[in-house]
Design an enzyme around this catalytic site. Sequence first.
Site, PDB file in Angstrom:
ATOM      1  N   HIS A  14      11.104   0.730  19.813  1.00  0.00           N
ATOM      2  CA  HIS A  14      10.467  -0.463  20.675  1.00  0.00           C
ATOM      3  C   HIS A  14      10.849  -1.750  20.313  1.00  0.00           C
ATOM      4  O   HIS A  14       9.989  -2.434  19.944  1.00  0.00           O
ATOM      5  CB  HIS A  14       9.111  -0.087  20.639  1.00  0.00           C
ATOM      6  CG  HIS A  14       8.640   1.183  21.108  1.00  0.00           C
ATOM      7  ND1 HIS A  14       7.434   1.441  21.260  1.00  0.00           N
ATOM      8  CD2 HIS A  14       9.391   2.421  21.475  1.00  0.00           C
ATOM      9  CE1 HIS A  14       7.140   2.791  21.663  1.00  0.00           C
ATOM     10  NE2 HIS A  14       8.373   3.411  21.907  1.00  0.00           N
TER      11      HIS A  14
HETATM   12  C1  LIG Z   1      12.391   8.251  18.962  1.00  0.00           C
HETATM   13  C2  LIG Z   1      11.937   7.375  20.203  1.00  0.00           C
HETATM   14  C3  LIG Z   1      10.789   8.146  20.834  1.00  0.00           C
HETATM   15  C4  LIG Z   1      10.648   7.151  21.998  1.00  0.00           C
HETATM   16  N1  LIG Z   1       9.478   7.309  22.793  1.00  0.00           N
HETATM   17  C5  LIG Z   1       9.096   6.464  23.801  1.00  0.00           C
HETATM   18  C6  LIG Z   1       7.937   7.096  24.476  1.00  0.00           C
HETATM   19  O1  LIG Z   1       7.258   8.148  24.247  1.00  0.00           O
HETATM   20  N2  LIG Z   1       7.745   6.148  25.362  1.00  0.00           N
HETATM   21  C7  LIG Z   1       8.282   4.979  25.643  1.00  0.00           C
HETATM   22  O2  LIG Z   1       7.781   4.397  26.409  1.00  0.00           O
HETATM   23  N3  LIG Z   1       9.214   4.722  25.043  1.00  0.00           N
HETATM   24  C8  LIG Z   1       9.521   5.630  24.141  1.00  0.00           C
HETATM   25  N4  LIG Z   1      10.763   4.902  23.161  1.00  0.00           N
HETATM   26  C9  LIG Z   1      11.746   3.780  23.511  1.00  0.00           C
HETATM   27  C10 LIG Z   1      12.942   4.129  24.844  1.00  0.00           C
HETATM   28  O3  LIG Z   1      13.589   5.052  24.265  1.00  0.00           O
HETATM   29  C11 LIG Z   1      13.400   2.961  25.368  1.00  0.00           C
HETATM   30  O4  LIG Z   1      12.302   2.119  25.592  1.00  0.00           O
HETATM   31  C12 LIG Z   1      14.232   3.212  26.400  1.00  0.00           C
HETATM   32  O5  LIG Z   1      15.060   4.050  26.244  1.00  0.00           O
HETATM   33  C13 LIG Z   1      14.889   1.944  26.778  1.00  0.00           C
HETATM   34  O6  LIG Z   1      15.909   2.077  28.042  1.00  0.00           O
HETATM   35  P1  LIG Z   1      17.067   1.118  28.189  1.00  0.00           P
HETATM   36  O7  LIG Z   1      17.854   1.732  29.473  1.00  0.00           O
HETATM   37  O8  LIG Z   1      16.763  -0.379  28.060  1.00  0.00           O
HETATM   38  O9  LIG Z   1      18.079   1.306  26.857  1.00  0.00           O
HETATM   39  P2  LIG Z   1      18.659   2.789  26.574  1.00  0.00           P
HETATM   40  O10 LIG Z   1      18.210   3.902  26.976  1.00  0.00           O
HETATM   41  O11 LIG Z   1      18.837   2.707  25.003  1.00  0.00           O
HETATM   42  O12 LIG Z   1      20.019   2.683  27.228  1.00  0.00           O
HETATM   43  C14 LIG Z   1      21.000   1.531  26.823  1.00  0.00           C
HETATM   44  C15 LIG Z   1      22.459   2.140  26.908  1.00  0.00           C
HETATM   45  O13 LIG Z   1      23.365   1.117  26.685  1.00  0.00           O
HETATM   46  C16 LIG Z   1      24.264   1.469  26.091  1.00  0.00           C
HETATM   47  N5  LIG Z   1      25.109   0.264  25.211  1.00  0.00           N
HETATM   48  C17 LIG Z   1      24.652  -0.384  24.215  1.00  0.00           C
HETATM   49  N6  LIG Z   1      25.424  -1.361  23.894  1.00  0.00           N
HETATM   50  C18 LIG Z   1      26.523  -1.158  24.842  1.00  0.00           C
HETATM   51  C19 LIG Z   1      27.800  -1.626  24.841  1.00  0.00           C
HETATM   52  N7  LIG Z   1      28.155  -2.751  24.220  1.00  0.00           N
HETATM   53  N8  LIG Z   1      28.790  -1.244  25.695  1.00  0.00           N
HETATM   54  C20 LIG Z   1      28.532  -0.166  26.705  1.00  0.00           C
HETATM   55  N9  LIG Z   1      27.095   0.423  26.477  1.00  0.00           N
HETATM   56  C21 LIG Z   1      26.172   0.024  25.604  1.00  0.00           C
HETATM   57  C22 LIG Z   1      23.620   2.267  24.906  1.00  0.00           C
HETATM   58  O14 LIG Z   1      24.735   3.199  24.242  1.00  0.00           O
HETATM   59  C23 LIG Z   1      22.499   3.147  25.786  1.00  0.00           C
HETATM   60  O15 LIG Z   1      23.148   4.302  26.434  1.00  0.00           O
HETATM   61  C24 LIG Z   1      11.439   5.707  22.329  1.00  0.00           C
HETATM   62  C25 LIG Z   1      12.254   5.585  21.399  1.00  0.00           C
HETATM   63  C26 LIG Z   1      12.839   6.379  20.133  1.00  0.00           C
HETATM   64  C27 LIG Z   1      13.730   5.954  19.402  1.00  0.00           C
END
Ligand SMILES: Cc1cc2nc3c(=O)[nH]c(=O)nc-3n(C[C@H](O)[C@H](O)[C@H](O)COP(=O)(O)OP(=O)(O)OC[C@H]3O[C@@H](n4cnc5c(N)ncnc54)[C@H](O)[C@@H]3O)c2cc1C
Length: 581
Positions: free
Chosen positions: A502
């Site tokens: 987070h």
């Molecule tokens: C163990 C764990 C449990 C969690 N449980 C919860 C929960 O119960 N409830 C909750 O609200 N949140 C939870 N979270 C948080 C949640 O996972 C994140 O808030 C959410 O996944 C964020 O979404 P996002 O799309 O911003 O990022 P992400 O889902 O991480 O997606 C970002 C993507 O960008 C890609 N990327 C990064 N850099 C680059 C680059 N330079 N070039 C190309 N691609 C790139 C990454 O590989 C990734 O696939 C948890 C996190 C963890 C680690």
Amino acid sequence: MAKKLKKVDVVVVGSGWAGGVVSAELAKAGYQVVTLERGKKQDRQDYIGVKDELRYTDRYEMMQNLSPETITSRVKIEDTALPVRTRAEMMAGTDLGGGSVHWAGATYRWRAIDFELRSKTIERYGKEKIPEGMTIQDWGITYDEMEPYYDKWEKTAGISGEPDPLGDKRSSDYPNPPMLASPAVKLFKETTERMGYHPFQVAAGNLSQAYTNPDGEKLNACMFCSYCTMYGCDFTAKSDPLATVIPTARKTGNCEIRTNSLVRRVLHKDGKATGVMFTDTRTGIEYEQPADVVVLGAFSFTNNRLLMLSEIGTQYDPATRKGTIGRNFNGQFNITFLGARGFFENKKFNLYMGAGALGGTLSDFAGDNFDHSNVDFINGGGIEMRQYGDGAISTNHVPSGTPKWGPEFKKNSIHYANRSLVAWYTPAVMSWWHNYVDLDPTYKDEYGDPLLRITNRYTDHDRNMAKFGIEKCSEIMKEMGADIIDEDEVPEEFDHIYSGGHYAGGIIMGADPETSAVNNYLQMWEMDNLFVVGGSAFPQFGGHHPTSTIGALAYRAAEGVEKYLKEGGQLAEAKQETLNA
Ligand SMILES: Cc1cc2nc3c(=O)[nH]c(=O)nc-3n(C[C@H](O)[C@H](O)[C@H](O)COP(=O)(O)OP(=O)(O)OC[C@H]3O[C@@H](n4cnc5c(N)ncnc54)[C@H](O)[C@@H]3O)c2cc1C
Ligand code: SF4
């Protein structure tokens, strides 16, 4: 020289909830979209038969490999930051779907006060309630304006839940009923209700029944298999981008998803983004993907780093407290999720069944649901009792004082295997002038690009809040009948463990371009065809898990991109705000 590809309408970086929602919405609207993901291609089938604790819970196989690229971390501005190298210390997702696949699924809307925290705190308690150096600010959007986007995301994700009795107004119920309550969850709910609180079931991305979302994607009912957090779901019962927005985007025929594509720069000319430069991680070949609009949805760390590497915007400088890129780093890790573990002599629970978000919760100590006149912090958080599902290898809860090996350790491990529950507080995290991100002057990734450096330290405010939460959790455990209660300790200082995923801030939202990088459509003030989506936009962290707010913001941003493609220009009016820092 990078190989130039055919221009598209929109290039999206990242395929988690943030990038996935934006890709699906724009592809549905008929725009040509390319989505670039650094990790490998994964599908739901890839998670079949992989309930392997050693690989996923202990060796963190779904997390970013921190050898080629990581963050560096320091507590004080005068310290030298060092790289964080083990996945137990920092958990960012990678591969198609990102961290949004291994998430647990706990789903909360943030509270109305979270979006107007600074002005509402001053309104109720006076300006002196905000300590010097705390850089909280309003988001430039209200809960009422966010509500339709929350509603949309919850329906796409098929969230199973019941309303928070102390929550803000909702336009509709959750699309699915809450998950079945286990005896442990029932005990939490009954006990806390007796104590005068307002418990409810944690709203879950683990589905309580089979469901077809508005885009026609089908999800199944959760089997309470326990291998949930840090795993992909092989029943398609955990709502994630692989089960929802990614197939929706693909079905349109308008979205090309390219994996193994590490984006390294946002390209720009004369104040406009022109596309991105990425490297195919299998061949090392560099490509340029031109686009009319660039959307970064690559998680907080990459969103920040890409802007810095691409020299877009003005870097935040703690000496002057000016500059918007890298400002207000915040997030729930380490000092958050503290509480109390209870051990029960006369109660047994089946703790080897569970699901990521199976649990009971209450928000009596969240937001402004309680009077803060006599507490030494602002905002608050939820109290949760979750039944994740214990693992035979990874879980071994024994009361403190138990030796780490030998016959007594063995005896207690067996005796308490099904006799311990934990309640924790999920407090909001405030922003401070001294917590920020910039590029590390020393350490680089495998391509020679500087790593992102985090400067983060605790304040008395953090410690006071954590202490308050631990006390409340301990009282609840006592009322639940625990015979032994182990309270978490409040850490004195940040120890560079970024557990839990987070992390937020750096490219924050607001109404004033002097103190925010993006407007309330997640559009950059300084570059109107660049949108930066995700937790990076949080000016400070709310008192619950972040992902539904990230999903809702992604819908808001998708609407903004569409508007921009039709009308062009800045989509929000800039206003001047007076801040205390
Ligand atoms: C163990 C764990 C449990 C969690 N449980 C919860 C929960 O119960 N409830 C909750 O609200 N949140 C939870 N979270 C948080 C949640 O996972 C994140 O808030 C959410 O996944 C964020 O979404 P996002 O799309 O911003 O990022 P992400 O889902 O991480 O997606 C970002 C993507 O960008 C890609 N990327 C990064 N850099 C680059 C680059 N330079 N070039 C190309 N691609 C790139 C990454 O590989 C990734 O696939 C948890 C996190 C963890 C680690
Ligand atoms: S607990 Fe439920 S949602 Fe989680 S992985 Fe198992 S079946 Fe899927």
